[in-house]
Design an enzyme around this catalytic site. Structure first.
Site, PDB file in Angstrom:
ATOM      1  N   VAL A   1       0.834  -1.214   0.000  1.00 22.91           N
ATOM      2  CA  VAL A   1       0.000   0.000   0.000  1.00 22.91           C
ATOM      3  C   VAL A   1       0.869   1.264   0.000  1.00 22.91           C
ATOM      4  O   VAL A   1       0.366   2.370   0.115  1.00 22.91           O
ATOM      5  CB  VAL A   1      -0.944  -0.012   1.238  1.00 22.91           C
ATOM      6  CG1 VAL A   1      -1.899  -1.183   1.164  1.00 22.91           C
ATOM      7  CG2 VAL A   1      -0.159  -0.027   2.550  1.00 22.91           C
ATOM      8  N   ASP A   2       2.195   1.060  -0.187  1.00 22.23           N
ATOM      9  CA  ASP A   2       3.155   2.171   0.003  1.00 22.23           C
ATOM     10  C   ASP A   2       3.418   3.007  -1.251  1.00 22.23           C
ATOM     11  O   ASP A   2       4.104   4.029  -1.188  1.00 22.23           O
ATOM     12  CB  ASP A   2       4.486   1.611   0.551  1.00 22.23           C
ATOM     13  CG  ASP A   2       5.097   0.533  -0.371  1.00 22.23           C
ATOM     14  OD1 ASP A   2       5.773  -0.366   0.161  1.00 22.23           O
ATOM     15  OD2 ASP A   2       4.868   0.577  -1.607  1.00 22.23           O
TER      16      ASP A   2
ATOM     17  N   ASN B   1      12.716 -14.695  -3.080  1.00 22.10           N
ATOM     18  CA  ASN B   1      12.453 -14.511  -1.658  1.00 22.10           C
ATOM     19  C   ASN B   1      13.644 -15.043  -0.864  1.00 22.10           C
ATOM     20  O   ASN B   1      14.266 -16.013  -1.288  1.00 22.10           O
ATOM     21  CB  ASN B   1      11.189 -15.308  -1.284  1.00 22.10           C
ATOM     22  CG  ASN B   1      10.454 -14.689  -0.103  1.00 22.10           C
ATOM     23  OD1 ASN B   1       9.797 -13.661  -0.226  1.00 22.10           O
ATOM     24  ND2 ASN B   1      10.592 -15.301   1.058  1.00 22.10           N
ATOM     25  N   PRO B   2      13.988 -14.423   0.285  1.00 28.47           N
ATOM     26  CA  PRO B   2      15.143 -14.953   1.027  1.00 28.47           C
ATOM     27  C   PRO B   2      14.889 -16.327   1.642  1.00 28.47           C
ATOM     28  O   PRO B   2      15.814 -17.059   1.953  1.00 28.47           O
ATOM     29  CB  PRO B   2      15.365 -13.923   2.148  1.00 28.47           C
ATOM     30  CG  PRO B   2      14.529 -12.754   1.819  1.00 28.47           C
ATOM     31  CD  PRO B   2      13.465 -13.213   0.895  1.00 28.47           C
TER      32      PRO B   2
ATOM     33  N   CYS C   1     -13.826   9.261   2.988  1.00 28.24           N
ATOM     34  CA  CYS C   1     -14.822   9.637   3.997  1.00 28.24           C
ATOM     35  C   CYS C   1     -15.675   8.423   4.374  1.00 28.24           C
ATOM     36  O   CYS C   1     -16.152   7.695   3.498  1.00 28.24           O
ATOM     37  CB  CYS C   1     -15.724  10.740   3.433  1.00 28.24           C
ATOM     38  SG  CYS C   1     -17.092  11.149   4.513  1.00 28.24           S
TER      39      CYS C   1
ATOM     40  N   HIS D   1      -4.583  -4.349  -2.285  1.00 31.96           N
ATOM     41  CA  HIS D   1      -5.016  -3.979  -0.927  1.00 31.96           C
ATOM     42  C   HIS D   1      -5.154  -2.469  -0.770  1.00 31.96           C
ATOM     43  O   HIS D   1      -5.072  -1.947   0.338  1.00 31.96           O
ATOM     44  CB  HIS D   1      -4.020  -4.540   0.094  1.00 31.96           C
ATOM     45  CG  HIS D   1      -4.023  -6.041   0.134  1.00 31.96           C
ATOM     46  ND1 HIS D   1      -2.992  -6.783   0.662  1.00 31.96           N
ATOM     47  CD2 HIS D   1      -4.928  -6.943  -0.327  1.00 31.96           C
ATOM     48  CE1 HIS D   1      -3.274  -8.073   0.545  1.00 31.96           C
ATOM     49  NE2 HIS D   1      -4.439  -8.193  -0.060  1.00 31.96           N
TER      50      HIS D   1
ATOM     51  N   THR E   1       6.695 -12.092  -0.841  1.00 31.63           N
ATOM     52  CA  THR E   1       5.445 -12.314  -0.128  1.00 31.63           C
ATOM     53  C   THR E   1       5.452 -13.714   0.486  1.00 31.63           C
ATOM     54  O   THR E   1       5.894 -14.677  -0.144  1.00 31.63           O
ATOM     55  CB  THR E   1       4.205 -12.123  -1.029  1.00 31.63           C
ATOM     56  OG1 THR E   1       3.020 -12.441  -0.287  1.00 31.63           O
ATOM     57  CG2 THR E   1       4.260 -12.975  -2.291  1.00 31.63           C
TER      58      THR E   1
HETATM   59  P1  OAD Z   1       4.793 -10.812   4.932  1.00 35.88           P
HETATM   60  O1  OAD Z   1       5.447 -10.030   6.019  1.00 35.88           O
HETATM   61  O2  OAD Z   1       3.794 -11.884   5.270  1.00 35.88           O
HETATM   62  O3  OAD Z   1       5.904 -11.539   4.049  1.00 35.88           O
HETATM   63  C1  OAD Z   1       7.009 -10.797   3.608  1.00 35.88           C
HETATM   64  C2  OAD Z   1       7.880 -11.736   2.803  1.00 35.88           C
HETATM   65  O4  OAD Z   1       8.964 -10.971   2.313  1.00 35.88           O
HETATM   66  C3  OAD Z   1       8.475 -12.874   3.639  1.00 35.88           C
HETATM   67  O5  OAD Z   1       8.338 -14.096   2.919  1.00 35.88           O
HETATM   68  C4  OAD Z   1       9.952 -12.483   3.773  1.00 35.88           C
HETATM   69  O6  OAD Z   1      10.793 -13.633   3.759  1.00 35.88           O
HETATM   70  C5  OAD Z   1      10.145 -11.706   2.501  1.00 35.88           C
HETATM   71  N1  OAD Z   1      11.246 -10.746   2.519  1.00 35.88           N
HETATM   72  C6  OAD Z   1      11.804 -10.133   3.592  1.00 35.88           C
HETATM   73  N2  OAD Z   1      12.820  -9.323   3.178  1.00 35.88           N
HETATM   74  C7  OAD Z   1      12.876  -9.440   1.817  1.00 35.88           C
HETATM   75  C8  OAD Z   1      13.698  -8.875   0.807  1.00 35.88           C
HETATM   76  N3  OAD Z   1      14.696  -8.018   1.087  1.00 35.88           N
HETATM   77  N4  OAD Z   1      13.470  -9.234  -0.491  1.00 35.88           N
HETATM   78  C9  OAD Z   1      12.494 -10.116  -0.798  1.00 35.88           C
HETATM   79  N5  OAD Z   1      11.670 -10.684   0.113  1.00 35.88           N
HETATM   80  C10 OAD Z   1      11.876 -10.348   1.403  1.00 35.88           C
HETATM   81  O7  OAD Z   1       4.141  -9.752   3.941  1.00 35.88           O
HETATM   82  P2  OAD Z   1       3.118 -10.049   2.770  1.00 35.88           P
HETATM   83  O8  OAD Z   1       3.327 -11.426   2.214  1.00 35.88           O
HETATM   84  O9  OAD Z   1       3.199  -8.917   1.836  1.00 35.88           O
HETATM   85  O10 OAD Z   1      -2.664  -7.706   3.984  1.00 35.88           O
HETATM   86  O11 OAD Z   1       1.708  -9.994   3.518  1.00 35.88           O
HETATM   87  C11 OAD Z   1       0.567 -10.169   2.701  1.00 35.88           C
HETATM   88  C12 OAD Z   1      -0.553  -9.419   3.337  1.00 35.88           C
HETATM   89  O12 OAD Z   1      -0.657  -9.806   4.720  1.00 35.88           O
HETATM   90  C13 OAD Z   1      -0.345  -7.919   3.398  1.00 35.88           C
HETATM   91  O13 OAD Z   1      -0.660  -7.286   2.201  1.00 35.88           O
HETATM   92  C14 OAD Z   1      -1.322  -7.542   4.494  1.00 35.88           C
HETATM   93  C15 OAD Z   1      -1.013  -8.639   5.484  1.00 35.88           C
HETATM   94  O14 OAD Z   1      -2.137  -9.032   6.197  1.00 35.88           O
HETATM   95  C16 OAD Z   1      -3.554  -6.705   4.316  1.00 35.88           C
HETATM   96  O15 OAD Z   1      -3.210  -5.735   4.958  1.00 35.88           O
HETATM   97  C17 OAD Z   1      -4.929  -6.959   3.836  1.00 35.88           C
END
Ligand code: OAD
Length: 262
Positions: free
Chosen positions: A120-121, A230-231, A144, A136, A205
């Site tokens: 969302v950034d 992904n790491p 509003c 998202h 993700t």
């Molecule tokens: P997460 O915090 O669940 O996952 C982040 C992923 O990024 C993890 O698998 C990390 O290993 C990986 N990661 C960390 N550092 C990294 C880097 N430098 N390069 C590449 N990958 C890296 O975040 P999301 O998967 O985005 O939803 O979470 C999905 C949704 O869950 C979000 O959009 C949010 C949350 O609930 C809502 O707000 C509706």
């Protein structure tokens, strides 16, 4: 400097990078799905990392809900304004810039590139990506609670919490909260892009939140090559054809170099 040997930082030679780059060279319809990890190197916390500082005692999933907003609109809007300003203070990192280049390369050869983001950034927009689907919503736009009219707050701290709209309601961030539906248009655009894509790359993700976590299966059904940057392993690692391990800020530019510069 006799006798000293200088080791240049060499690029990772993860074979998956070559495989993804090879698929990218041939691809005509690419879909990339990003999560919080692609912004991690810009300094924004991921969701499942521990929250730091002022908000350390709050779990995002407790604050990012309609019920939390109902219960304590001041706390929730303060938290979101803090995150909004934090995102504005961050810069796109080489991973964001690499995805913008990937799109330019595909478009230049008459191909199609769609970026589906859970973030969302708006760092993808600031990096120059064009064809973006915000699954998202975005923290940069608020709306509003009474009329739904959207506003873009100025790049400075909000003065009152909860902020009031000009239409007699409160302002809330235009993000998808837990328990809320994703925007219909975003879902339709996602499935349209996935249908017929020939390369799917999941970046940064954990692939635990639906429906994004299932996009890899739609891509597979379209016959696409599926991959991940992904790491660490994620919920979809065992399903993808190629899993490149490392930070997206390092690996995505390397994939571009192998695909477009070699
Ligand atoms: P997460 O915090 O669940 O996952 C982040 C992923 O990024 C993890 O698998 C990390 O290993 C990986 N990661 C960390 N550092 C990294 C880097 N430098 N390069 C590449 N990958 C890296 O975040 P999301 O998967 O985005 O939803 O979470 C999905 C949704 O869950 C979000 O959009 C949010 C949350 O609930 C809502 O707000 C509706």
């Amino acid at each position: 400097m006799e006798g000293r040997v200088w080791y240049l930082p060499h690029m990772p030679t993860d074979p998956a990078l070559q495989d993804i780059a090879h698929a990218l060279r041939q691809a005509q319809r690419v879909v990339v799905l990003t999560g919080a990890g692609v912004s991690a190197e810009s300094g924004t916390p991921t969701f499942r990392d521990a929250m730091t500082g002022l908000w350390a005692s709050f779990n995002p999933e407790e604050l990012a809900t309609p019920e939390a907003f109902e219960r304590n609109p001041e706390l929730v809007t303060r938290w979101y304004d803090q995150r909004r300003l934090g995102c504005m203070a961050c810069l796109p990192n080489p991973g964001h810039l690499a995805l913008a280049r990937m799109e330019r390369e595909l478009t230049a050869r008459g191909g199609r590139f769609t970026l589906l983001t859970q973030n969302v950034d708006r760092l993808h927009q600031r990096a120059g990506s064009q064809n973006i689907v915000e699954l998202h919503g975005t923290i940069m736009v608020w709306r509003c609670t009474r009329t739904g009219r959207e506003v873009t707050p100025p790049p400075e701290p909000m003065q009152a919490f909860p902020p009031k709209s000009d239409d007699g309601g409160l302002l809330r961030p235009s993000v998808v909260w837990f328990g809320e539906m994703l925007p219909e248009s975003a879902l339709a655009a996602s499935f349209e892009a996935l249908d017929g894509c020939d390369l799917f790359i999941s970046v940064g993700t954990s692939s635990v939140v639906q429906p994004a976590a299932s996009f890899v299966f739609y891509a597979k059904r379209s016959g696409a090559t599926t991959s991940e940057v992904n790491p660490e392993d994620t919920a979809i690692t065992r399903w993808v054809d190629h899993a490149a391990r490392g930070k997206s800020g390092l690996l995505l530019p390397e994939i571009n170099r192998l695909a477009f510069d070699d």
